[in-house]
Write a protein that holds these residues in place. Structure first.
Motif, PDB file in Angstrom:
ATOM      1  N   ARG A 142       0.866  -1.192   0.000  1.00 17.94           N
ATOM      2  CA  ARG A 142       0.000   0.000   0.000  1.00 17.94           C
ATOM      3  C   ARG A 142       0.891   1.226   0.000  1.00 17.94           C
ATOM      4  NH1 ARG A 142      -4.319   0.614   4.260  1.00 17.94           N
ATOM      5  NH2 ARG A 142      -2.563   0.731   5.671  1.00 17.94           N
ATOM      6  N   ILE A 143       0.390   2.326  -0.615  1.00 18.71           N
ATOM      7  CA  ILE A 143       1.140   3.586  -0.638  1.00 18.71           C
ATOM      8  C   ILE A 143       0.193   4.752  -0.391  1.00 18.71           C
ATOM      9  CG2 ILE A 143       2.916   2.740  -2.223  1.00 18.71           C
ATOM     10  CD1 ILE A 143       1.470   4.341  -4.446  1.00 18.71           C
ATOM     11  N   ALA A 144       0.784   5.855   0.051  1.00 25.82           N
ATOM     12  CA  ALA A 144       0.055   7.118   0.176  1.00 25.82           C
ATOM     13  C   ALA A 144       1.063   8.245  -0.021  1.00 25.82           C
ATOM     14  CB  ALA A 144      -0.602   7.234   1.556  1.00 25.82           C
ATOM     15  N   THR A 145       0.603   9.351  -0.559  1.00 26.20           N
ATOM     16  CA  THR A 145       1.473  10.508  -0.752  1.00 26.20           C
ATOM     17  C   THR A 145       0.802  11.756  -0.211  1.00 26.20           C
ATOM     18  OG1 THR A 145       0.596  10.902  -2.974  1.00 26.20           O
ATOM     19  CG2 THR A 145       2.590   9.552  -2.812  1.00 26.20           C
ATOM     20  N   GLU A 146       1.616  12.727   0.130  1.00 23.09           N
ATOM     21  CA  GLU A 146       1.145  14.026   0.617  1.00 23.09           C
ATOM     22  C   GLU A 146       1.376  15.034  -0.498  1.00 23.09           C
ATOM     23  OE1 GLU A 146      -0.720  16.588   2.886  1.00 23.09           O
ATOM     24  OE2 GLU A 146      -0.292  14.585   3.659  1.00 23.09           O
ATOM     25  N   ASP A 147       0.280  15.543  -1.105  1.00 20.90           N
ATOM     26  CA  ASP A 147       0.418  16.505  -2.195  1.00 20.90           C
ATOM     27  C   ASP A 147       1.204  17.727  -1.744  1.00 20.90           C
ATOM     28  OD1 ASP A 147      -1.001  14.929  -3.956  1.00 20.90           O
ATOM     29  OD2 ASP A 147      -2.920  15.907  -3.551  1.00 20.90           O
ATOM     30  N   GLY A 148       2.166  18.116  -2.560  1.00 19.09           N
ATOM     31  CA  GLY A 148       2.931  19.331  -2.308  1.00 19.09           C
ATOM     32  C   GLY A 148       4.054  19.181  -1.292  1.00 19.09           C
ATOM     33  N   ALA A 149       4.199  18.026  -0.682  1.00 15.61           N
ATOM     34  CA  ALA A 149       5.260  17.841   0.310  1.00 15.61           C
ATOM     35  C   ALA A 149       6.607  17.757  -0.390  1.00 15.61           C
ATOM     36  CB  ALA A 149       5.008  16.584   1.128  1.00 15.61           C
ATOM     37  N   GLU A 150       7.603  18.413   0.184  1.00 18.28           N
ATOM     38  CA  GLU A 150       8.958  18.384  -0.363  1.00 18.28           C
ATOM     39  C   GLU A 150       9.794  17.366   0.405  1.00 18.28           C
ATOM     40  OE1 GLU A 150      10.338  20.124  -2.921  1.00 18.28           O
ATOM     41  OE2 GLU A 150       8.380  20.963  -3.403  1.00 18.28           O
ATOM     42  N   PRO A 151      10.624  16.587  -0.283  1.00 17.38           N
ATOM     43  CA  PRO A 151      11.421  15.563   0.392  1.00 17.38           C
ATOM     44  C   PRO A 151      12.599  16.166   1.157  1.00 17.38           C
ATOM     45  CG  PRO A 151      12.004  15.636  -1.916  1.00 17.38           C
ATOM     46  CD  PRO A 151      10.843  16.581  -1.735  1.00 17.38           C
ATOM     47  N   LEU A 152      12.975  15.501   2.232  1.00 18.96           N
ATOM     48  CA  LEU A 152      14.180  15.845   2.978  1.00 18.96           C
ATOM     49  C   LEU A 152      15.360  15.192   2.260  1.00 18.96           C
ATOM     50  CD1 LEU A 152      15.449  17.143   5.490  1.00 18.96           C
ATOM     51  CD2 LEU A 152      15.008  15.000   6.704  1.00 18.96           C
ATOM     52  N   ILE A 153      16.393  15.967   1.993  1.00 15.23           N
ATOM     53  CA  ILE A 153      17.549  15.493   1.246  1.00 15.23           C
ATOM     54  C   ILE A 153      18.763  15.430   2.170  1.00 15.23           C
ATOM     55  CG2 ILE A 153      19.090  15.971  -0.721  1.00 15.23           C
ATOM     56  CD1 ILE A 153      16.162  15.366  -1.501  1.00 15.23           C
ATOM     57  N   PHE A 154      19.569  14.376   2.022  1.00 20.28           N
ATOM     58  CA  PHE A 154      20.817  14.235   2.765  1.00 20.28           C
ATOM     59  C   PHE A 154      21.955  14.317   1.759  1.00 20.28           C
ATOM     60  CE2 PHE A 154      24.038  11.792   5.201  1.00 20.28           C
ATOM     61  CZ  PHE A 154      24.030  12.565   6.353  1.00 20.28           C
ATOM     62  N   HIS A 155      22.841  15.302   1.950  1.00 21.55           N
ATOM     63  CA  HIS A 155      23.944  15.523   1.009  1.00 21.55           C
ATOM     64  C   HIS A 155      25.103  16.159   1.750  1.00 21.55           C
ATOM     65  CE1 HIS A 155      26.075  18.069  -2.023  1.00 21.55           C
ATOM     66  NE2 HIS A 155      26.105  16.894  -2.627  1.00 21.55           N
ATOM     67  N   GLY A 156      26.296  15.602   1.574  1.00 20.89           N
ATOM     68  CA  GLY A 156      27.472  16.166   2.233  1.00 20.89           C
ATOM     69  C   GLY A 156      27.356  16.151   3.742  1.00 20.89           C
TER      70      GLY A 156
END
Length: 167
Positions: A142-156
């Motif tokens: 099963r899946i669900a999404t939140e419209d307009g939500a921005e992902p948290l990014i891990f970099h450096g």
């Protein structure tokens, strides 16, 4: 400028090279003996649409992963930009990882972090040894999404946000 290549002499050199690639942050959680158990991973990869599969990697030294592996269902929460504190908490090795983290339960033991960009509920399909990690392959149910939500990014070795281009 041309870079000089060298052998990956140590783990620090590899971490710097791997840290040059941005990734999302995913909470992997389940309810075990009535309490939420979870960890944060930044190695999440969509694998297949048919059958629906995703993967993530977990370090062999993890004390949490063997507990989560025994769960019937796993809840994968693709964390959003407002969830830096949850990512830090779930990524710690000691203390209550769920302190200040609001969760909800799915089916058969899956646990999800509220406010995420997306949620995936699934079962562990297989685990493949890979050096000092294991690669977990999860079948999506099963899946669900939140419209307009921005992902948290891990970099450096830092949390970051995506830059949105004007349309």
């Amino acid at each position: 400028m041309q870079q000089q290549f060298r052998a990956p002499a140590d783990a620090d050199g590899l971490r710097r090279a791997f840290g040059a690639f941005p990734s999302g942050v995913v909470a992997v959680c389940a309810e075990i003996d009535g309490a939420p158990v979870g960890l944060a991973v930044s190695s999440f990869v969509p694998v297949s649409l048919d059958p629906p599969l995703v993967s993530f990697c977990v370090q062999l030294g993890s004390a949490t992963w063997p507990v989560l592996r025994s769960s019937g269902k796993l809840g994968l929460s693709l964390l959003g930009t407002e969830q830096r504190a949850a990512a830090r908490s779930l990524g710690t090795r000691a203390g209550d990882r769920f302190q200040g983290v609001t969760v909800h339960r799915g089916e058969a033991g899956a646990v999800f972090v509220d406010g995420s960009a997306a949620w995936i509920e699934g079962t562990l399909e297989t685990v493949v040894p890979a050096g000092d990690h294991e690669v977990a392959l999860v079948r999506i149910e099963r899946i669900a999404t939140e419209d307009g939500a921005e992902p948290l990014i891990f970099h450096g070795s830092r949390f970051r946000q995506l830059l949105t281009e004007p349309v």
